[in-house]
Design a protein around this motif. Structure first.
Motif, PDB file in Angstrom:
ATOM      1  N   SER A 102      62.710 -23.954  55.957  1.00 22.99           N
ATOM      2  CA  SER A 102      62.084 -23.637  56.559  1.00 22.99           C
ATOM      3  C   SER A 102      63.630 -22.444  56.846  1.00 22.99           C
ATOM      4  CB  SER A 102      62.138 -24.544  58.106  1.00 22.99           C
ATOM      5  OG  SER A 102      63.639 -25.501  57.577  1.00 22.99           O
ATOM      6  N   ALA A 103      63.522 -21.880  56.121  1.00 23.21           N
ATOM      7  CA  ALA A 103      65.189 -20.902  56.520  1.00 23.21           C
ATOM      8  C   ALA A 103      65.180 -19.944  55.497  1.00 23.21           C
ATOM      9  CB  ALA A 103      66.407 -21.254  56.394  1.00 23.21           C
ATOM     10  N   SER A 104      65.467 -18.390  55.334  1.00 18.91           N
ATOM     11  CA  SER A 104      65.584 -17.116  54.411  1.00 18.91           C
ATOM     12  C   SER A 104      67.061 -16.975  54.823  1.00 18.91           C
ATOM     13  CB  SER A 104      65.091 -16.571  54.361  1.00 18.91           C
ATOM     14  OG  SER A 104      64.391 -16.316  56.034  1.00 18.91           O
ATOM     15  N   VAL A 105      67.563 -16.472  53.897  1.00 21.58           N
ATOM     16  CA  VAL A 105      68.808 -14.979  54.381  1.00 21.58           C
ATOM     17  C   VAL A 105      68.067 -13.357  54.232  1.00 21.58           C
ATOM     18  CG1 VAL A 105      70.934 -14.856  53.946  1.00 21.58           C
ATOM     19  CG2 VAL A 105      70.756 -16.546  53.276  1.00 21.58           C
ATOM     20  N   ALA A 106      68.510 -12.885  54.824  1.00 24.22           N
ATOM     21  CA  ALA A 106      68.138 -11.286  54.957  1.00 24.22           C
ATOM     22  C   ALA A 106      69.115  -9.967  55.124  1.00 24.22           C
ATOM     23  CB  ALA A 106      66.818 -11.598  55.637  1.00 24.22           C
ATOM     24  N   ALA A 107      68.808  -9.614  54.416  1.00 21.98           N
ATOM     25  CA  ALA A 107      69.494  -8.120  55.102  1.00 21.98           C
ATOM     26  C   ALA A 107      69.199  -6.978  54.839  1.00 21.98           C
ATOM     27  CB  ALA A 107      70.828  -7.769  53.801  1.00 21.98           C
ATOM     28  N   GLU A 108      69.637  -6.035  55.734  1.00 19.57           N
ATOM     29  CA  GLU A 108      69.247  -4.708  56.211  1.00 19.57           C
ATOM     30  C   GLU A 108      69.790  -3.740  56.249  1.00 19.57           C
ATOM     31  OE1 GLU A 108      65.385  -4.173  59.821  1.00 19.57           O
ATOM     32  OE2 GLU A 108      66.706  -4.933  60.164  1.00 19.57           O
ATOM     33  N   ILE A 109      69.840  -2.474  56.234  1.00 16.86           N
ATOM     34  CA  ILE A 109      70.944  -1.377  56.332  1.00 16.86           C
ATOM     35  C   ILE A 109      71.316  -1.211  57.898  1.00 16.86           C
ATOM     36  CG2 ILE A 109      71.038   0.905  55.738  1.00 16.86           C
ATOM     37  CD1 ILE A 109      69.649   0.767  53.378  1.00 16.86           C
ATOM     38  N   ASN A 110      70.355  -1.073  58.506  1.00 16.31           N
ATOM     39  CA  ASN A 110      70.605  -1.057  60.100  1.00 16.31           C
ATOM     40  C   ASN A 110      70.071  -2.228  60.212  1.00 16.31           C
ATOM     41  OD1 ASN A 110      70.834   1.952  59.719  1.00 16.31           O
ATOM     42  ND2 ASN A 110      68.618   2.140  59.132  1.00 16.31           N
ATOM     43  N   HIS A 111      71.409  -3.231  61.313  1.00 20.74           N
ATOM     44  CA  HIS A 111      71.268  -4.219  61.669  1.00 20.74           C
ATOM     45  C   HIS A 111      70.671  -3.722  63.226  1.00 20.74           C
ATOM     46  CE1 HIS A 111      72.220  -7.253  63.951  1.00 20.74           C
ATOM     47  NE2 HIS A 111      73.130  -6.380  64.913  1.00 20.74           N
ATOM     48  N   GLY A 113      70.698  -5.417  66.751  1.00 17.64           N
ATOM     49  CA  GLY A 113      71.023  -5.970  68.321  1.00 17.64           C
ATOM     50  C   GLY A 113      69.813  -6.382  68.879  1.00 17.64           C
ATOM     51  N   GLY A 114      70.687  -7.616  69.695  1.00 19.47           N
ATOM     52  CA  GLY A 114      69.555  -8.339  70.379  1.00 19.47           C
ATOM     53  C   GLY A 114      68.771  -9.095  70.097  1.00 19.47           C
ATOM     54  N   GLU A 115      68.197  -9.286  68.718  1.00 23.63           N
ATOM     55  CA  GLU A 115      67.620  -9.852  67.884  1.00 23.63           C
ATOM     56  C   GLU A 115      68.218 -11.555  67.899  1.00 23.63           C
ATOM     57  OE1 GLU A 115      65.607  -8.561  64.788  1.00 23.63           O
ATOM     58  OE2 GLU A 115      65.551  -6.552  65.997  1.00 23.63           O
ATOM     59  N   ASN A 116      67.692 -12.565  68.203  1.00 27.11           N
ATOM     60  CA  ASN A 116      67.934 -13.786  68.001  1.00 27.11           C
ATOM     61  C   ASN A 116      68.150 -13.938  66.841  1.00 27.11           C
ATOM     62  OD1 ASN A 116      69.359 -16.486  67.732  1.00 27.11           O
ATOM     63  ND2 ASN A 116      67.408 -17.257  68.952  1.00 27.11           N
ATOM     64  N   ARG A 117      69.823 -14.040  66.164  1.00 27.49           N
ATOM     65  CA  ARG A 117      69.984 -13.699  64.633  1.00 27.49           C
ATOM     66  C   ARG A 117      70.704 -14.911  64.682  1.00 27.49           C
ATOM     67  NH1 ARG A 117      68.676  -7.879  62.032  1.00 27.49           N
ATOM     68  NH2 ARG A 117      66.751  -8.561  62.743  1.00 27.49           N
ATOM     69  N   GLN A 118      70.972 -15.778  63.520  1.00 21.72           N
ATOM     70  CA  GLN A 118      72.344 -16.779  63.055  1.00 21.72           C
ATOM     71  C   GLN A 118      73.022 -15.522  61.692  1.00 21.72           C
ATOM     72  OE1 GLN A 118      72.346 -20.683  61.565  1.00 21.72           O
ATOM     73  NE2 GLN A 118      74.204 -20.190  60.518  1.00 21.72           N
ATOM     74  N   GLU A 122      77.780  -8.141  59.218  1.00 21.39           N
ATOM     75  CA  GLU A 122      77.095  -7.023  60.050  1.00 21.39           C
ATOM     76  C   GLU A 122      75.017  -7.339  59.738  1.00 21.39           C
ATOM     77  OE1 GLU A 122      76.814  -3.799  63.673  1.00 21.39           O
ATOM     78  OE2 GLU A 122      78.830  -5.550  62.350  1.00 21.39           O
ATOM     79  N   ASN A 123      75.008  -7.287  58.232  1.00 21.40           N
ATOM     80  CA  ASN A 123      73.842  -6.309  58.247  1.00 21.40           C
ATOM     81  C   ASN A 123      73.044  -7.786  57.562  1.00 21.40           C
ATOM     82  OD1 ASN A 123      76.014  -4.234  57.734  1.00 21.40           O
ATOM     83  ND2 ASN A 123      73.389  -3.032  58.617  1.00 21.40           N
ATOM     84  N   VAL A 124      73.627  -8.912  57.383  1.00 19.80           N
ATOM     85  CA  VAL A 124      72.815 -10.420  56.731  1.00 19.80           C
ATOM     86  C   VAL A 124      73.219 -11.319  57.478  1.00 19.80           C
ATOM     87  CG1 VAL A 124      73.460 -11.107  54.836  1.00 19.80           C
ATOM     88  CG2 VAL A 124      73.737  -9.088  54.340  1.00 19.80           C
ATOM     89  N   TRP A 125      71.812 -11.952  57.881  1.00 19.55           N
ATOM     90  CA  TRP A 125      72.239 -13.357  58.766  1.00 19.55           C
ATOM     91  C   TRP A 125      70.991 -14.291  57.300  1.00 19.55           C
ATOM     92  CZ3 TRP A 125      69.253  -8.944  59.058  1.00 19.55           C
ATOM     93  CH2 TRP A 125      68.021  -8.410  58.711  1.00 19.55           C
ATOM     94  N   ILE A 126      70.773 -15.203  58.307  1.00 18.08           N
ATOM     95  CA  ILE A 126      70.084 -16.340  57.916  1.00 18.08           C
ATOM     96  C   ILE A 126      69.316 -17.179  58.918  1.00 18.08           C
ATOM     97  CG2 ILE A 126      69.756 -19.141  58.011  1.00 18.08           C
ATOM     98  CD1 ILE A 126      72.726 -18.952  57.600  1.00 18.08           C
ATOM     99  N   SER A 127      68.026 -16.394  59.178  1.00 17.29           N
ATOM    100  CA  SER A 127      66.669 -16.885  59.931  1.00 17.29           C
ATOM    101  C   SER A 127      65.870 -18.456  60.030  1.00 17.29           C
ATOM    102  CB  SER A 127      65.522 -15.619  59.503  1.00 17.29           C
ATOM    103  OG  SER A 127      64.692 -15.757  60.068  1.00 17.29           O
TER     104      SER A 127
END
Length: 129
Positions: A102-111, A113-118, A122-127
């Motif tokens: 039920s979870a993954s870690v993701a990263a993106e060059i351009n963060h 904002g405003g999206e519900n992310r843990q 700055e550019n890496v989150w848990i979904s």
């Protein structure tokens, strides 16, 4: 007209463009915690170890973020569990690694904002699903 008038603004614009596309994590100095031997050895040359950064924990995994060794536009995520390297995945501009059903870690060059992310950094989150 002097060619210097055109070169200086072009140079400034190029520098701004390159730095705006660089994830914030790479702006800080690398520490010993950012470069564990398990990731350096386990990733088998996939990552540019000079850019390797520890960005936090996702469930029981330590998460490391880096650029790919072959291309500065490639992002890599490495997972370590109990100091043992588990995996490294690399993709251009965006990368995601599953850490559970039920979870993954993701990263993106351009963060974006405003999206519900843990956020881990700055550019890496848990979904989570």
């Amino acid at each position: 007209m002097s060619s210097r008038r055109f070169v200086a603004p072009t140079l400034v614009a190029t520098v701004l463009l390159l730095t705006s596309c660089s994830p914030a994590e790479f702006a800080r100095e690398q520490t010993a915690e950012d470069r564990p031997d398990s990731v350096v050895d386990g990733s088998a040359g996939e990552v540019d170890v000079a850019t390797l950064r520890h960005v936090g924990k996702a469930d029981e995994y330590d998460v490391y973020f880096a650029r790919g060794s072959d291309d500065s536009g490639t992002l890599c995520l490495s997972l370590v569990l109990d100091e043992v390297w588990q995996s490294t995945d690399c993709e251009r501009d965006y990368v995601s690694v599953q850490i559970s059903d039920s979870a993954s870690v993701a990263a993106e060059i351009n963060h974006r904002g405003g999206e519900n992310r843990q956020m881990l950094s700055e550019n890496v989150w848990i979904s989570r699903k």
